[in-house]
Enzyme design. Structure first.
Site, PDB file in Angstrom:
ATOM      1  N   ARG A 176      29.501  12.149  41.582  1.00 11.57           N
ATOM      2  CA  ARG A 176      29.007  11.168  42.557  1.00 11.57           C
ATOM      3  C   ARG A 176      27.830  10.374  41.975  1.00 11.57           C
ATOM      4  NH1 ARG A 176      24.287   9.723  44.766  1.00 11.57           N
ATOM      5  NH2 ARG A 176      23.692  11.911  44.943  1.00 11.57           N
ATOM      6  N   HIS A 218      15.884  17.407  42.923  1.00 13.45           N
ATOM      7  CA  HIS A 218      16.888  16.508  42.332  1.00 13.45           C
ATOM      8  C   HIS A 218      16.138  15.556  41.397  1.00 13.45           C
ATOM      9  CE1 HIS A 218      20.507  13.688  43.054  1.00 13.45           C
ATOM     10  NE2 HIS A 218      19.602  12.855  42.547  1.00 13.45           N
ATOM     11  N   HIS A 220      15.664  12.939  38.162  1.00 12.80           N
ATOM     12  CA  HIS A 220      16.247  11.998  37.196  1.00 12.80           C
ATOM     13  C   HIS A 220      15.331  12.021  35.976  1.00 12.80           C
ATOM     14  CE1 HIS A 220      19.380   9.767  39.633  1.00 12.80           C
ATOM     15  NE2 HIS A 220      18.836  10.585  40.519  1.00 12.80           N
ATOM     16  N   CYS A 275      20.863   5.404  40.670  1.00 13.99           N
ATOM     17  CA  CYS A 275      21.191   4.711  41.914  1.00 13.99           C
ATOM     18  C   CYS A 275      21.113   3.204  41.678  1.00 13.99           C
ATOM     19  CB  CYS A 275      20.197   5.112  43.010  1.00 13.99           C
ATOM     20  SG  CYS A 275      20.473   4.220  44.549  1.00 13.99           S
TER      21      CYS A 275
HETATM   22  P1  HMG Z   1      25.733  -1.924  56.548  1.00 11.15           P
HETATM   23  O1  HMG Z   1      26.153  -3.195  55.871  1.00 11.15           O
HETATM   24  O2  HMG Z   1      24.454  -1.901  57.264  1.00 11.15           O
HETATM   25  O3  HMG Z   1      26.827  -1.301  57.497  1.00 11.15           O
HETATM   26  O4  HMG Z   1      25.779  -0.801  55.441  1.00 11.15           O
HETATM   27  P2  HMG Z   1      27.790  -1.870  58.574  1.00 11.15           P
HETATM   28  O5  HMG Z   1      28.021  -0.726  59.485  1.00 11.15           O
HETATM   29  O6  HMG Z   1      27.307  -3.166  59.124  1.00 11.15           O
HETATM   30  O7  HMG Z   1      29.145  -2.140  57.739  1.00 11.15           O
HETATM   31  C1  HMG Z   1      29.297  -3.198  56.801  1.00 11.15           C
HETATM   32  C2  HMG Z   1      30.677  -3.090  56.171  1.00 11.15           C
HETATM   33  O8  HMG Z   1      30.791  -1.844  55.466  1.00 11.15           O
HETATM   34  C3  HMG Z   1      31.812  -3.061  57.198  1.00 11.15           C
HETATM   35  O9  HMG Z   1      32.933  -3.621  56.557  1.00 11.15           O
HETATM   36  C4  HMG Z   1      32.057  -1.603  57.411  1.00 11.15           C
HETATM   37  O10 HMG Z   1      33.365  -1.311  57.858  1.00 11.15           O
HETATM   38  C5  HMG Z   1      31.850  -1.050  56.020  1.00 11.15           C
HETATM   39  P3  HMG Z   1      33.434  -5.131  56.853  1.00 11.15           P
HETATM   40  O11 HMG Z   1      33.727  -5.128  58.326  1.00 11.15           O
HETATM   41  O12 HMG Z   1      32.255  -6.013  56.494  1.00 11.15           O
HETATM   42  O13 HMG Z   1      34.610  -5.301  55.971  1.00 11.15           O
HETATM   43  N1  HMG Z   1      31.419   0.354  56.033  1.00 11.15           N
HETATM   44  C6  HMG Z   1      32.075   1.344  55.433  1.00 11.15           C
HETATM   45  N2  HMG Z   1      33.201   1.377  54.705  1.00 11.15           N
HETATM   46  C7  HMG Z   1      33.604   2.558  54.250  1.00 11.15           C
HETATM   47  N3  HMG Z   1      32.918   3.714  54.453  1.00 11.15           N
HETATM   48  C8  HMG Z   1      31.784   3.724  55.170  1.00 11.15           C
HETATM   49  C9  HMG Z   1      31.325   2.497  55.694  1.00 11.15           C
HETATM   50  N4  HMG Z   1      30.266   2.165  56.439  1.00 11.15           N
HETATM   51  C10 HMG Z   1      30.332   0.850  56.657  1.00 11.15           C
HETATM   52  N5  HMG Z   1      31.117   4.851  55.364  1.00 11.15           N
HETATM   53  C11 HMG Z   1      25.819   1.442  54.621  1.00 11.15           C
HETATM   54  C12 HMG Z   1      25.269   0.474  55.661  1.00 11.15           C
HETATM   55  C13 HMG Z   1      24.956   2.684  54.658  1.00 11.15           C
HETATM   56  C14 HMG Z   1      27.252   1.779  54.982  1.00 11.15           C
HETATM   57  C15 HMG Z   1      25.788   0.780  53.230  1.00 11.15           C
HETATM   58  O14 HMG Z   1      24.514   0.248  52.997  1.00 11.15           O
HETATM   59  C16 HMG Z   1      26.158   1.722  52.135  1.00 11.15           C
HETATM   60  O15 HMG Z   1      27.297   2.167  52.039  1.00 11.15           O
HETATM   61  N6  HMG Z   1      25.202   2.057  51.257  1.00 11.15           N
HETATM   62  C17 HMG Z   1      25.508   3.002  50.171  1.00 11.15           C
HETATM   63  C18 HMG Z   1      24.357   3.225  49.347  1.00 11.15           C
HETATM   64  C19 HMG Z   1      24.646   4.258  48.307  1.00 11.15           C
HETATM   65  O16 HMG Z   1      25.697   4.875  48.250  1.00 11.15           O
HETATM   66  N7  HMG Z   1      23.644   4.432  47.415  1.00 11.15           N
HETATM   67  C20 HMG Z   1      23.714   5.431  46.399  1.00 11.15           C
HETATM   68  C21 HMG Z   1      23.642   6.816  46.924  1.00 11.15           C
HETATM   69  S1  HMG Z   1      22.016   7.367  47.383  1.00 11.15           S
HETATM   70  C22 HMG Z   1      21.329   7.939  45.905  1.00 11.15           C
HETATM   71  O17 HMG Z   1      21.882   7.724  44.867  1.00 11.15           O
HETATM   72  C23 HMG Z   1      20.095   8.796  45.932  1.00 11.15           C
HETATM   73  C24 HMG Z   1      20.391  10.289  45.756  1.00 11.15           C
HETATM   74  O18 HMG Z   1      21.088  10.535  44.551  1.00 11.15           O
HETATM   75  C25 HMG Z   1      19.078  11.103  45.727  1.00 11.15           C
HETATM   76  C26 HMG Z   1      18.028  10.546  44.784  1.00 11.15           C
HETATM   77  O19 HMG Z   1      18.286  10.380  43.579  1.00 11.15           O
HETATM   78  O20 HMG Z   1      16.943  10.274  45.285  1.00 11.15           O
HETATM   79  C27 HMG Z   1      21.243  10.817  46.908  1.00 11.15           C
HETATM   80 MG    MG Z   2      20.109  10.683  42.504  1.00 14.87          MG
END
Ligand code: HMG
Ligand code: MG
Length: 311
Positions: free
Chosen positions: A18, A211, A213, A244
């Site tokens: 992931r 966690h 990096h 990220c």
């Molecule tokens: P948004 O734009 O505010 O959400 O995104 P929305 O509800 O308005 O939806 C917008 C569009 O996304 C819509 O599609 C939804 O259907 C779709 P459209 O109608 O425009 O075609 N959508 C989805 N599709 C599939 N699966 C879903 C989903 N939700 C909405 N679950 C949201 C809000 C949170 C969804 C978005 O900003 C997002 O997906 N962000 C992902 C960010 C991410 O994955 N970042 C990396 C992971 S975090 C990380 O790496 C840190 C970590 O490792 C720890 C560390 O290192 O600190 C964990």
């Molecule tokens: Mg991370």
């Protein structure tokens, strides 16, 4: 010192499939992702984060999670997690047969908005129905707090803020809290206060993961300090891939190979076969088209001590 400070058992949560893949330039084919997870589980890793059910427009590298998760071989006793941001993500996870999810927020509003289009407060509003359904379905929930040692947008982050967010995740039902040094800015002297305040705020140290990096080369030093504070769960990514996309400069996670080498050398038990993790990394690497960051991986490869995953 805490009760777990004497324990020699350490749990590694493998986040390579992931966190390792979400920021890579190349899209890794689904078949390779499945084979990568299967190779990792053959190494004895007790928990593997397989994919993310987030917006595919935000993280196109993991858009195939719905197809990948069901195809992964589920070894008894291994936890297979997925990242879930909202109810839609939970629905996808349940359809795919997921039994453990991870929700994620941050200790900094600036980062959380860029990452998830929500303030910290708003992310808890999103979590409420997710936790309710997860609880009703018997799905275990992990909670991430990002930017615990500093934020690329807001700079210094207060340990009190980290503790407050972590304790809130614990209070709503998350049963493991992972504190993320998202951009790898943390140094060992920060660890005792962040861990200490989080435990004081109500998260038992047995439920706390760190966690790291390794962006600035401090990840293993931070692990050593965390061990002294009684932490016994660490996230890591095979090969040291990862980062990220919403955290500029967030290069690789702490490499699983480097963590296992350190822990075993210090007399800790992980149940993980280092050469098999290295074999999983070797299998993945051609699809990414770049060298792993892990120093231990390179040391093993230079002595031909990396078997193929099938061996
Ligand atoms: P948004 O734009 O505010 O959400 O995104 P929305 O509800 O308005 O939806 C917008 C569009 O996304 C819509 O599609 C939804 O259907 C779709 P459209 O109608 O425009 O075609 N959508 C989805 N599709 C599939 N699966 C879903 C989903 N939700 C909405 N679950 C949201 C809000 C949170 C969804 C978005 O900003 C997002 O997906 N962000 C992902 C960010 C991410 O994955 N970042 C990396 C992971 S975090 C990380 O790496 C840190 C970590 O490792 C720890 C560390 O290192 O600190 C964990
Ligand atoms: Mg991370």
């Amino acid at each position: 010192m805490t009760a777990s400070a004497g324990s020699r058992k350490v749990t590694i949560v493998e986040v390579g499939p992931r966190d390792g893949l979400q920021n890579e330039e190349r899209f890794v084919p689904s078949d390779v992702k499945v084979a990568f997870v299967d190779a990792l589980s053959s190494s004895g890793l007790p928990a593997i984060e397989v994919t993310a059910f987030v917006s595919p427009r935000k993280i196109p590298q993991l858009a195939d999670g719905d197809a990948v998760f069901p195809r992964v071989r589920k070894r008894p006793g291994v936890r297979y997690l997925v990242l879930v941001p909202n109810e839609k993500g939970l629905e996808r996870a349940l359809r795919a047969g997921v039994r453990e999810i991870a929700v994620f927020t941050a200790a900094s509003d600036g980062f959380n908005r860029r990452n998830t289009n929500a303030s910290i407060e708003e992310s808890f509003v999103r979590f409420r129905p997710v936790l309710e359904v997860a609880s009703a379905e018997g799905v275990r929930v992990r909670g991430y707090v990002s930017c615990v040692f500093g934020c690329p947008y807001e700079g210094a982050v207060s340990p009190a803020r980290v503790a407050e967010v972590a304790a809130r995740l614990w209070a709503i039902g998350c049963r493991e809290i992972s504190l993320g040094d998202t951009t790898g800015v943390g140094v060992p002297s920060q660890v005792p206060e962040v861990v200490g305040r989080t435990v004081e705020a109500g998260v038992p140290v047995e439920g706390l993961a760190l966690h790291f990096h390794d962006t600035r080369g401090t990840a293993l030093a931070n692990v050593c300090e965390s061990l002294r504070e009684g932490v016994r769960i660490f996230d890591a990514s095979a090969g040291g891939f990862g980062g990220c996309p919403y955290a500029p400069g967030a290069s690789g996670n702490l490499a699983t190979e480097d963590l296992v080498h350190l822990l075993h050398g210090m007399g800790y038990e992980t149940g993980v076969d280092l050469s098999r993790v290295a074999a999983a990394t070797r299998m993945l690497q051609p699809s990414l088209g770049r060298q792993p960051a892990s120093r231990v991986w390179h040391a093993l490869a230079s002595t031909a001590a990396v078997p193929s995953p099938a061996d």
